[in-house]
Design an enzyme around this catalytic site. Structure first.
Site, PDB file in Angstrom:
ATOM      1  N   ASP A   1      -6.592  20.495 -12.910  1.00  0.00           N
ATOM      2  CA  ASP A   1      -7.102  19.184 -13.419  1.00  0.00           C
ATOM      3  C   ASP A   1      -6.708  19.095 -14.988  1.00  0.00           C
ATOM      4  OD1 ASP A   1      -8.359  17.025 -14.699  1.00  0.00           O
ATOM      5  OD2 ASP A   1     -10.123  17.067 -13.306  1.00  0.00           O
TER       6      ASP A   1
ATOM      7  N   LYS B   1      -8.308   8.560 -18.799  1.00  0.00           N
ATOM      8  CA  LYS B   1      -8.422   9.227 -20.046  1.00  0.00           C
ATOM      9  C   LYS B   1      -7.274   9.241 -21.064  1.00  0.00           C
ATOM     10  CE  LYS B   1     -12.514   9.999 -18.281  1.00  0.00           C
ATOM     11  NZ  LYS B   1     -12.533  10.038 -17.018  1.00  0.00           N
TER      12      LYS B   1
ATOM     13  N   ARG C   1       0.855  -1.241  -0.028  1.00  0.00           N
ATOM     14  CA  ARG C   1       0.025   0.100  -0.138  1.00  0.00           C
ATOM     15  C   ARG C   1       0.824   1.228   0.012  1.00  0.00           C
ATOM     16  NH1 ARG C   1      -1.673   1.597   4.819  1.00  0.00           N
ATOM     17  NH2 ARG C   1      -2.166  -0.429   5.548  1.00  0.00           N
TER      18      ARG C   1
ATOM     19  N   TYR D   1     -15.899  18.901 -14.067  1.00  0.00           N
ATOM     20  CA  TYR D   1     -16.352  17.390 -14.253  1.00  0.00           C
ATOM     21  C   TYR D   1     -17.403  17.278 -13.005  1.00  0.00           C
ATOM     22  CZ  TYR D   1     -16.715  12.368 -13.639  1.00  0.00           C
ATOM     23  OH  TYR D   1     -17.252  11.000 -13.239  1.00  0.00           O
TER      24      TYR D   1
HETATM   25  C1  LIG Z   1     -11.948  16.384 -16.204  1.00  0.00           C
HETATM   26  C2  LIG Z   1     -12.345  14.950 -15.244  1.00  0.00           C
HETATM   27  N1  LIG Z   1     -11.399  15.008 -14.107  1.00  0.00           N
HETATM   28  C3  LIG Z   1     -11.792  13.788 -13.064  1.00  0.00           C
HETATM   29  C4  LIG Z   1     -12.465  12.759 -13.720  1.00  0.00           C
HETATM   30  C5  LIG Z   1     -12.541  11.727 -12.567  1.00  0.00           C
HETATM   31  O1  LIG Z   1     -11.641  10.737 -12.872  1.00  0.00           O
HETATM   32  P1  LIG Z   1     -12.032   9.212 -12.532  1.00  0.00           P
HETATM   33  O2  LIG Z   1     -13.290   8.648 -13.444  1.00  0.00           O
HETATM   34  O3  LIG Z   1     -10.973   8.360 -13.222  1.00  0.00           O
HETATM   35  O4  LIG Z   1     -12.182   8.668 -11.298  1.00  0.00           O
HETATM   36  C6  LIG Z   1     -13.107  12.875 -14.803  1.00  0.00           C
HETATM   37  C7  LIG Z   1     -13.737  11.525 -15.206  1.00  0.00           C
HETATM   38  O5  LIG Z   1     -14.534  11.579 -16.269  1.00  0.00           O
HETATM   39  C8  LIG Z   1     -12.817  13.848 -15.740  1.00  0.00           C
HETATM   40  O6  LIG Z   1     -13.247  13.976 -17.033  1.00  0.00           O
END
Ligand SMILES: Cc1ncc(COP(=O)(O)O)c(C=O)c1O
Length: 386
Positions: A177, A202, A53, A105
């Site tokens: 992000d 992604k 971990r 998001y």
């Molecule tokens: C811009 C963005 N940030 C964060 C996330 C969250 O990521 P995860 O689905 O890997 O938890 C997403 C998911 O679609 C996203 O599009």
């Protein structure tokens, strides 16, 4: 390769950073260390690896790779993008406030409002493409400005360097992000941000076969805190997912170039199509954030949103797509098409979606790297049904 790739080009580092040949076998690919614990030398003799971990060599390779690509001091891999965001937000304590891009998001919005607000953290939802609005929203309690750029899915662009200037003057950190662009196109830490995070699910992994997240810090002290969070909360990335993402990152530059090439042709087609009311793509010179993105990033990637005018038109289009898959997510080699209002952003209240322009007629396309002619034919036949 032999030696330290630190000063080499991006594509070379994407392939080699954090991944020297295996010292025992010379294996060029980092092995999947599928183990929960490590035999230690003896009592009172600290070892680099003690419990998985806390440390795992496959995960470490990905973390070092990402720290290099994002120009940070350390990387920390989590079980999902949301877990990385959760790791980041442990920097805030009860009573703290954050200024957040109003169109993040939907899962981030849900996490901040439903899980963190009850712990006495507060958030202001701001159009971060408006610097005066960012400045006005900062209070003495503000510890962080949290930015997505481009925003998902309405494609607002925030000026990262200018926001860092404003936030730092007021004693707040800036976190970005960077999921939509990847470090190949945009490196927020070089522009002045303090932390950058990704849903590696992604573009970084790029093959729609893994869920993961990475948090990169520009500061040693907070980087050490994130390692402590990994150990204490335990939402770490598995060795197999670490391997998959490392493998994906090796082709990130070539994939991103092809994604964007395809997207540009599709944008041209959509602009000319009479059934499409509006095309949102920061690569268009008329997009309000175009000049900023041109300055702070080296490309525009392959996320496109289109306004179809109504839910019925959006549905007619989505139901007829054949090559593009109707699915949540983005950034994979395959083209995905989705309906943000009912999918990724369903947890954002309807009135707020309306304010953002996130309408029931909005359709989001993540353009993949298939033959572009097939994607154009697919869109053409589906739009004919609208
Ligand atoms: C811009 C963005 N940030 C964060 C996330 C969250 O990521 P995860 O689905 O890997 O938890 C997403 C998911 O679609 C996203 O599009």
């Amino acid at each position: 390769m032999k030696g330290d790739p630190r000063h080499l080009g991006f594509a070379t580092r994407a392939i080699h950073s954090g991944q020297p040949p295996d010292p025992r076998t010379g294996a060029v690919a980092v092995p999947i260390y599928q183990t929960s614990t490590y035999v230690q030398k003896g009592l009172g003799e600290p070892a680099e690896f003690e419990y998985a971990r806390v440390q795992n060599p496959t995960r470490t390779a990905l973390e070092e790779n990402m720290a290099s690509l994002e120009s940070g001091v350390s990387g920390h891999a989590f079980a999902s993008g949301m877990a990385a965001i959760s790791g980041l937000m442990t920097l805030l304590k009860a009573g703290d406030h954050a200024v957040v891009s109003r169109n993040v998001y939907g899962g981030t919005y849900r996490y901040f409002t439903r899980l963190l607000e009850p712990y006495n953290l507060s958030f202001s939802w701001v159009d971060t493409s408006d610097l005066a609005a960012v400045e006005a929203a900062i209070t003495p309690q503000t510890r962080m400005v949290y930015v997505e750029t481009p925003t998902n899915p309405v494609m607002d662009i925030a000026d990262i360097a200018a926001i860092a200037g404003i936030a730092h003057q007021r004693g707040a950190w800036v976190a970005v992000d960077n999921t939509f662009l990847s470090p190949y196109l945009q490196r927020p830490l070089e522009l002045g941000a303090d932390f950058v995070l990704h849903s590696t699910t992604k573009f970084l992994n790029g093959h729609s076969d893994s869920i993961g997240g990475v948090l990169v810090s520009k500061h040693k002290e907070q980087g050490e805190w994130f390692a402590f969070v990994q150990k204490s909360e335990g939402a770490v990335l598995s060795p197999f997912d670490s391997f998959l993402i490392l493998r994906g990152i090796k082709t990130l530059p070539v994939r991103m170039d092809r994604h964007e090439q395809n997207a540009r042709q599709i944008v041209g087609f959509l602009l000319r199509h009479p059934k499409v009311r509006k095309v949102l793509y920061p690569g268009l010179p008329e997009h309000p954030g175009h000049e900023i993105q041109k300055r702070q990033a080296s490309g525009f990637d392959s996320m496109i949103s289109i306004e179809m005018g109504s839910y019925a038109s959006a549905k007619a289009l989505l139901d007829r797509m054949r090559v593009m898959s109707f699915a949540e997510s983005l950034g994979g080699v395959e083209s995905l098409i989705s309906h943000p209002a009912s999918m990724t952003h369903a947890s954002v209240p309807a009135e707020q979606r309306a304010r953002l322009g996130l309408t029931d007629g909005l359709v989001r396309i993540s353009v993949g790297i298939e033959n572009v002619e097939d994607l154009l034919t697919d869109l053409d036949q589906a739009l004919a049904a609208v």
